[in-house]
Design an enzyme around this catalytic site. Structure first.
Site, PDB file in Angstrom:
ATOM      1  N   LYS A  59       1.024  -1.363  -0.001  1.00 41.53           N
ATOM      2  CA  LYS A  59       0.067  -0.109   0.407  1.00 41.53           C
ATOM      3  C   LYS A  59       0.585   1.421   0.200  1.00 41.53           C
ATOM      4  CE  LYS A  59      -4.002  -0.448  -0.104  1.00 41.53           C
ATOM      5  NZ  LYS A  59      -5.435  -0.522  -0.984  1.00 41.53           N
TER       6      LYS A  59
HETATM    7  N1  PMP Z   1      -4.106  -7.177   2.108  1.00 38.43           N
HETATM    8  C1  PMP Z   1      -3.904  -6.522   3.446  1.00 38.43           C
HETATM    9  C2  PMP Z   1      -3.061  -7.209   4.215  1.00 38.43           C
HETATM   10  C3  PMP Z   1      -4.221  -5.349   3.065  1.00 38.43           C
HETATM   11  O1  PMP Z   1      -3.939  -4.179   3.515  1.00 38.43           O
HETATM   12  C4  PMP Z   1      -4.577  -4.783   1.795  1.00 38.43           C
HETATM   13  C5  PMP Z   1      -5.216  -3.049   1.253  1.00 38.43           C
HETATM   14  N2  PMP Z   1      -6.891  -2.773   1.827  1.00 38.43           N
HETATM   15  C6  PMP Z   1      -5.197  -5.861   1.019  1.00 38.43           C
HETATM   16  C7  PMP Z   1      -4.615  -6.787   0.875  1.00 38.43           C
HETATM   17  C8  PMP Z   1      -5.844  -5.293  -0.486  1.00 38.43           C
HETATM   18  O2  PMP Z   1      -5.398  -5.273  -1.235  1.00 38.43           O
HETATM   19  P1  PMP Z   1      -6.300  -3.821  -2.251  1.00 38.43           P
HETATM   20  O3  PMP Z   1      -6.623  -2.867  -1.894  1.00 38.43           O
HETATM   21  O4  PMP Z   1      -5.494  -3.459  -3.263  1.00 38.43           O
HETATM   22  O5  PMP Z   1      -6.978  -4.691  -3.502  1.00 38.43           O
END
Ligand code: PMP
Length: 479
Positions: A59
């Site tokens: 992120k």
């Molecule tokens: N895994 C974790 C631990 C996350 O914090 C996130 C982000 N919400 C994701 C997966 C998923 O990524 P995205 O938001 O890009 O779909």
């Protein structure tokens, strides 16, 4: 003093990054050799390991891209405030970029997120507001509502990662090209958990532009909307949703694989212990889905699984034995709570419950017909894959309610229900259940994170009586 007023000596010719922001991205890829050998996989199973980003997760990429775009558009002014509802990782990314570029940060999180994540954001100097997870988004105490209010009150910039197009763009610009280059264009499948959907859609857009045959696969917690659920509160953090974020692109994605909490957590632990790659619950969700694909894949397939963060953020949950046992994900002993339930063939199909919308009279009838004195209040039932416990009712409390107001018979159970029953895992020690039943009238037994049965003092009495009788019978035989 602002950064722009200082003249920094040149670092030309060195390998020193100009700031921590220049270390975002260019994460490594690693083959999962031991898991592949163990499962006799013919294809290549590899991981894009996002843990080496400065904030320890994928992120950081969208955090930087969203802030740069807001600076460029004038939405974020020098010295401004950033407000975001986040489960943690986006917050860390934003906090890092904010520190480096001189902004204040306020983060709004749910009480589902681990304590370590809250502490981590505070460590970067951010303000964190924790809200209850068990309320609807429109409730004024929900993390969505609180974030709206704080943004208004402080005239802050709200990146809104769920709607912000620059979230997915970050992955179109960086993650996709990196994977294409690192795999020398050999990637055939990209598997990622989806929360905001930025990682899967953004990376996928770039990869499909290079080779439209590359398969994009979402790994989704069972119950989340991407795999057709209603958004039940599963336990894995960071992935799955109860609504469709802007970056959701069902036409672009080729497949969605639903994975249970149990499989996610056990896979995360197994990968950590087998490969020495410490991953979190949502990494476990993604690897579990990748393994399903890999079992049927061809030798020249290359399955790339996106690991968003490290298991370090989950030491009090996924990697905590007591936590895992309490939800019934692991067993602490052989003769445990499950053995008590076996004596009366307890199963999820036989779980007695009442729905929050049912009238009180129904609850009383169920109790009278079946002879039990308390019931969990569950919605989304059946099937129990979606069971969501919201409280409990018991004989004594209902009796008092109706005695005070006879018209309460027609009221919804949710208006009169009490707190949820304390929980015990199916694999926890019987002694623990005995101790808990000294103060609680009944316990809710969980298996695989889901309700399995209600356990009462009389169940334990029957169990101990049966043991005592078998010991006596055995003694009699020997004498
Ligand atoms: N895994 C974790 C631990 C996350 O914090 C996130 C982000 N919400 C994701 C997966 C998923 O990524 P995205 O938001 O890009 O779909």
């Amino acid at each position: 003093m602002t950064d722009s007023s200082i003249r920094h000596p040149s670092l030309e010719g060195t390998e020193i990054a100009d700031s921590i922001l220049d270390l975002i991205g260019e994460t490594p890829m690693v083959r999962m050799k031991r898991i592949s050998a163990e499962l006799d996989l013919e294809c290549s199973l590899v991981m894009k390991h996002e843990v080496t980003n400065p904030g320890g997760s994928s992120k950081d990429r969208p955090a930087l891209e969203m802030i740069l775009a807001a600076e460029a558009s004038g939405e974020l002014q020098p010295g401004g405030t950033i407000v975001e509802p986040t489960s943690g990782n986006t917050g860390v990314g934003l906090a890092i970029v904010a520190a480096q570029r001189g902004y204040d940060c306020v983060f709004v999180m749910t009480d589902k997120a681990g304590k370590e994540k809250v502490d981590l954001l505070r460590a970067y100097g951010a303000e964190v507001i924790v809200c209850p997870v068990a309320v609807a988004p429109e409730d004024p105490t929900s993390y969505y509502s609180v974030a709206e209010r704080v943004t208004r009150e402080r005239g802050a910039f709200r990146p809104n990662q769920y709607q912000n197009p620059h979230n997915a763009t970050a992955h179109v610009k960086t993650t996709g090209p990196e994977i294409w280059r690192q795999t020398a264009g050999r990637i055939t499948h990209f598997v990622a958990g989806a929360g905001t959907c930025g990682s899967l859609t953004g990376t996928g857009r770039f990869l499909k532009s290079m080779n439209p045959d590359i398969q994009l696969v979402a790994a989704d917690p069972e119950g989340s909307v991407f795999s057709g659920g209603s958004g039940r509160p599963y336990l894995v953090e960071g992935v799955g949703e109860d609504f469709f974020p802007a970056a959701y692109d069902g036409d672009l994605w080729d497949q969605v694989i639903a994975i249970s909490d149990e499989e996610s957590f056990l896979t995360a632990r197994h990968v950590s212990q087998t490969e020495g790659i410490l991953i979190g619950g949502s990494g476990g969700t993604a690897v579990a889905a990748a393994i399903r694909l890999a079992r049927d894949a061809r030798p020249d397939d290359m399955i790339v699984v996106f690991n968003p963060d490290s298991g370090r953020g989950y030491l009090s949950t996924v990697f905590n034995e007591a936590w895992m046992a309490n939800f019934g994900f692991v067993k602490e002993c052989d003769q445990c709570v499950g053995a008590v339930l076996d004596t009366r063939n307890a199963s999820i199909e036989n779980l007695l419950y009442v729905n929050p919308q049912q009238p009180v009279s129904d609850a009383i009838e169920i109790m009278r017909e079946t002879g039990v004195s308390q019931l969990p209040v569950c919605k989304n039932t059946p099937p129990f894959a979606n069971a969501e416990v919201s409280g409990s009712v018991d004989e004594l409390a209902l009796m008092e309610v109706i005695h005070r107001d006879p018209s309460a018979m027609g009221m919804s159970v949710e208006n009169v229900m009490g707190a949820k029953l304390p929980t015990v895992g199916v694999g926890q020690k019987v002694e623990l259940a005995v101790a808990m039943l000294e103060t609680a009238p009944a316990l809710l037994v969980l298996s695989g994170g889901r309700p399995l049965s209600v356990l009462t003092r009389s169940d334990l009495l029957s169990y101990f009586t049966a043991i005592a009788e078998s010991v006596t019978a055995h003694d009699d035989e020997e004498n």
